[in-house]
Design a protein around this motif. Structure first.
Motif, PDB file in Angstrom:
ATOM      1  N   ASP A  94      -0.630  17.544   1.949  1.00 40.02           N
ATOM      2  CA  ASP A  94      -1.236  18.735   1.369  1.00 40.02           C
ATOM      3  C   ASP A  94      -2.682  18.528   0.924  1.00 40.02           C
ATOM      4  OD1 ASP A  94       1.147  20.336   1.613  1.00 40.02           O
ATOM      5  OD2 ASP A  94       1.978  19.170  -0.033  1.00 40.02           O
ATOM      6  N   LEU A  95      -2.959  17.367   0.345  1.00 42.67           N
ATOM      7  CA  LEU A  95      -4.327  17.106  -0.102  1.00 42.67           C
ATOM      8  C   LEU A  95      -5.169  16.397   0.948  1.00 42.67           C
ATOM      9  CD1 LEU A  95      -3.939  16.046  -3.842  1.00 42.67           C
ATOM     10  CD2 LEU A  95      -4.157  18.327  -2.854  1.00 42.67           C
ATOM     11  N   GLY A  96      -4.509  15.677   1.850  1.00 42.15           N
ATOM     12  CA  GLY A  96      -5.243  14.960   2.880  1.00 42.15           C
ATOM     13  C   GLY A  96      -6.060  13.799   2.357  1.00 42.15           C
ATOM     14  N   LEU A  97      -5.686  13.250   1.211  1.00 43.56           N
ATOM     15  CA  LEU A  97      -6.449  12.144   0.617  1.00 43.56           C
ATOM     16  C   LEU A  97      -6.072  10.792   1.201  1.00 43.56           C
ATOM     17  CD1 LEU A  97      -6.628  13.151  -3.159  1.00 43.56           C
ATOM     18  CD2 LEU A  97      -8.366  13.403  -1.389  1.00 43.56           C
ATOM     19  N   GLN A 131       1.404   4.142   3.365  1.00 46.07           N
ATOM     20  CA  GLN A 131       0.972   2.776   3.066  1.00 46.07           C
ATOM     21  C   GLN A 131      -0.451   2.746   2.516  1.00 46.07           C
ATOM     22  OE1 GLN A 131       2.370   3.753   5.989  1.00 46.07           O
ATOM     23  NE2 GLN A 131       4.415   2.916   5.562  1.00 46.07           N
ATOM     24  N   GLU A 132      -1.250   3.737   2.896  1.00 52.61           N
ATOM     25  CA  GLU A 132      -2.625   3.774   2.418  1.00 52.61           C
ATOM     26  C   GLU A 132      -2.693   3.976   0.909  1.00 52.61           C
ATOM     27  OE1 GLU A 132      -6.759   6.341   3.004  1.00 52.61           O
ATOM     28  OE2 GLU A 132      -5.165   6.507   4.511  1.00 52.61           O
ATOM     29  N   LYS A 154      -2.673   0.568  -0.624  1.00 53.73           N
ATOM     30  CA  LYS A 154      -3.956  -0.092  -0.409  1.00 53.73           C
ATOM     31  C   LYS A 154      -5.005   0.431  -1.387  1.00 53.73           C
ATOM     32  CE  LYS A 154      -7.454  -0.827   3.236  1.00 53.73           C
ATOM     33  NZ  LYS A 154      -8.570  -0.087   2.578  1.00 53.73           N
ATOM     34  N   ARG A 155      -5.057   1.743  -1.555  1.00 54.98           N
ATOM     35  CA  ARG A 155      -6.054   2.341  -2.447  1.00 54.98           C
ATOM     36  C   ARG A 155      -5.749   2.019  -3.915  1.00 54.98           C
ATOM     37  NH1 ARG A 155      -9.830   5.304  -0.359  1.00 54.98           N
ATOM     38  NH2 ARG A 155      -9.693   5.971   1.825  1.00 54.98           N
ATOM     39  N   ALA A 156      -4.470   1.930  -4.260  1.00 57.27           N
ATOM     40  CA  ALA A 156      -4.123   1.572  -5.640  1.00 57.27           C
ATOM     41  C   ALA A 156      -4.603   0.172  -5.982  1.00 57.27           C
ATOM     42  CB  ALA A 156      -2.608   1.682  -5.842  1.00 57.27           C
ATOM     43  N   TYR A 157      -4.464  -0.756  -5.042  1.00 60.91           N
ATOM     44  CA  TYR A 157      -4.962  -2.111  -5.260  1.00 60.91           C
ATOM     45  C   TYR A 157      -6.483  -2.127  -5.420  1.00 60.91           C
ATOM     46  CZ  TYR A 157      -0.603  -4.699  -4.384  1.00 60.91           C
ATOM     47  OH  TYR A 157       0.648  -5.243  -4.491  1.00 60.91           O
ATOM     48  N   ALA A 175      -5.076   8.050  -6.044  1.00 63.68           N
ATOM     49  CA  ALA A 175      -3.913   7.454  -5.376  1.00 63.68           C
ATOM     50  C   ALA A 175      -3.139   6.553  -6.326  1.00 63.68           C
ATOM     51  CB  ALA A 175      -4.361   6.668  -4.143  1.00 63.68           C
ATOM     52  N   LYS A 176      -3.862   5.776  -7.115  1.00 62.92           N
ATOM     53  CA  LYS A 176      -3.216   4.891  -8.093  1.00 62.92           C
ATOM     54  C   LYS A 176      -2.431   5.703  -9.116  1.00 62.92           C
ATOM     55  CE  LYS A 176      -4.471   1.467 -11.656  1.00 62.92           C
ATOM     56  NZ  LYS A 176      -4.113   2.299 -12.831  1.00 62.92           N
ATOM     57  N   ALA A 177      -3.024   6.773  -9.632  1.00 63.18           N
ATOM     58  CA  ALA A 177      -2.325   7.607 -10.620  1.00 63.18           C
ATOM     59  C   ALA A 177      -1.057   8.207 -10.042  1.00 63.18           C
ATOM     60  CB  ALA A 177      -3.254   8.711 -11.131  1.00 63.18           C
TER      61      ALA A 177
END
Length: 494
Positions: A318-321, A326-327, A330-333, A376-378
């Motif tokens: 829906d957001l396309g972020l 799996q991404e 990766k973004r949370a790290y 993404a982390k949140a």
């Protein structure tokens, strides 16, 4: 000759066919997704006929994929999405409408009616549940009031009101069997979990004729025989039925009081075995029947969350972020570890332990430095926070201190999420080397029932990966306090 158990795992997003050999090892899997029917009001439905056709398709496909003779299949089992509710004509088998999915809050107005206010305490005492549009009872009321044919069929004694397990049993046995098991019955809001029968007062209040409800059986009963739509040359028994979360509890080998598991899916279920004595929560947990196996009834504490894995799907579709699930990991790290963005995923209200169907979702703590990685982390963090809300309460109200949480479901593939879960909940998190725990639990119940499996040895082949807490107590307390503050801002009744 080899012997196999065919397990049908009918979940929110799709249906799996699973084949387990005589050692309880999964040898093949076939999947087929079904439509998520969402209208302009946000109501969520499923087409029962599509689910039935998909069920038959995956049973055939998984057998062909495994390359085994279909005559070697000795029993079938079913695990199912639980609170999804539907009605059909007992004589024709025709559904009266789409099934109302457990996530759907269209029945919230019914739960807020004055006549139910006086019933709420009795409702919890009898059913172990909180009065909520999450559960089938108000969903059935909505269907009774909105579909004139339902009332007509009820007067003729032809109405069937059931969850997906009883629908599949009915269809797979060509209408000869209309049954459910203890685990599914206890989630309807119409079943007395101590007296072990449909409650007449509640059935009357929710406008559901008791004779329209399925016969409740032990989870390892013989629920009838099936040829899977004429595909098998000889019928096989359906010998194990468990609601998906209960199946996962059994599949995780949480058979002793105090053992607990979390199933991460579209939503999530945290469940703790309470043994043979029910306890009623005062702080937002629900009490259900774990199962009826080998003549023994056991209970569980449970907390249900509407949106956990679905948050990642929302972030992607829906957001396309993100492009893949799996991404998100990766973004949370890669996110700023000092960012204090919180996301409360109250898309259709909040489930346990808050039970606020009017709550709405919220990002909070955003600053100018909050970017895609931090969002993404949140979104991953909110999954662990919601689970921790429930594990803390379970330890407190059960008297069983929780040191280990067994986990299953797709999101367990995220090493970031699993470590954060261990840190925030302050427990060891164990993940088995098989992910199909719901279907496996039902298969094991069936295999034990027909004498193919030994309950004391069947779990020995499972290997588990473990995460242990690494975060300092001070940091954990600060982060968790921030989550609690974010939740308070979303609640409608504060």
């Amino acid at each position: 000759m080899s012997h196999y158990i065919l397990s049908i795992d009918q979940s929110t997003q799709g249906t799996k066919g699973l084949l387990f050999d005589e050692n309880g090892i999964l040898i093949a899997r076939a999947d087929k997704s079904h439509r998520q029917i969402i209208n302009e009001f946000g109501w969520v439905g499923h087409d029962p006929m599509e689910i039935l056709q998909n069920t038959l398709a995956v049973c055939r496909r998984v057998t062909e994929k495994a390359g085994i003779p279909k005559s070697d299949i000795k029993a079938a089992a079913i695990s199912n999405q639980r609170e999804t509710s539907m009605m059909w004509d007992r004589e024709t088998g025709k559904p009266l409408d789409h099934a109302i999915v457990w996530q759907c809050a269209r029945a919230k107005e019914i739960c807020e009616r004055p006549e139910f206010a006086a019933l709420s305490e009795s409702f919890q005492e009898k059913t172990g549940l909180n009065l909520s549009p999450y559960f089938p009872a108000p969903k059935f009321t909505w269907l009774m009031e909105q579909i004139p044919e339902a009332r007509i069929l009820a007067k003729k004694g032809r109405l069937c009101c059931g969850t997906i397990d009883s629908w599949l049993v009915y269809c797979l046995t060509n209408g000869r069997s209309f049954k459910t098991d203890y685990s599914n019955a206890s989630r309807t809001g119409l079943y007395h979990i101590r007296n072990l029968k449909w409650d007449e007062e509640l059935c009357s209040a929710f406008q559901v004729p008791p004779d329209a409800l399925p016969e409740v059986c032990m989870s390892d009963s013989n629920f009838g025989s099936t040829t899977l739509g004429g595909w098998l040359d000889a019928p096989i028994p359906i010998h194990g039925i468990l609601g998906d979360s209960h199946g996962a509890l059994f599949g995780q080998d949480c058979r002793l009081p105090g053992q607990a598991k979390v199933t991460y899916g579209t939503g999530s279920s945290v469940m703790m075995n309470l043994g043979t004595e029910p306890r009623i929560s005062k702080k937002g947990l629900v009490t259900s029947l774990a199962w009826g196996l080998n003549g023994r009834i056991e209970y569980v504490f449970e907390g249900n969350l509407n949106y956990t894995g679905a948050v990642i799907t929302w972030l992607r579709q829906d957001l396309g972020l993100i492009r893949t699930d799996q991404e998100a990991t990766k973004r949370a790290y890669e996110a700023n570890p000092n960012d204090r963005t919180y996301f409360v995923p109250a898309f259709t209200g909040l489930g346990a332990p808050y039970w606020d169907s009017h709550a709405t979702g919220m990002f909070t703590g955003i600053t100018r430095t909050t970017r895609r990685n931090e969002i993404a982390k949140a979104c991953l963090d909110c999954i662990a926070y919601q689970i921790s809300d429930l594990t803390d309460l379970m330890s407190e109200e059960s008297g069983f201190p929780l040191s280990t949480l067994r986990a299953d479901g797709g999101p367990t593939a995220s090493s970031y999420l699993m470590q954060f879960q261990s840190d925030i909940a302050r427990v060891k998190v164990q993940i088995p080397d098989i992910q199909e725990l719901s279907g496996m639990g039902a298969a094991y119940a069936a295999g034990i029932a027909i004498g193919l499996y030994n309950a004391d040895t069947i779990y020995r082949h499972i290997q588990r990966k473990e995460y242990a807490p690494e975060m300092s107590p001070m940091q954990q307390e600060q982060l968790y306090a921030g989550w609690k503050h974010a939740v308070r801002q979303t609640l409608h009744h504060l």
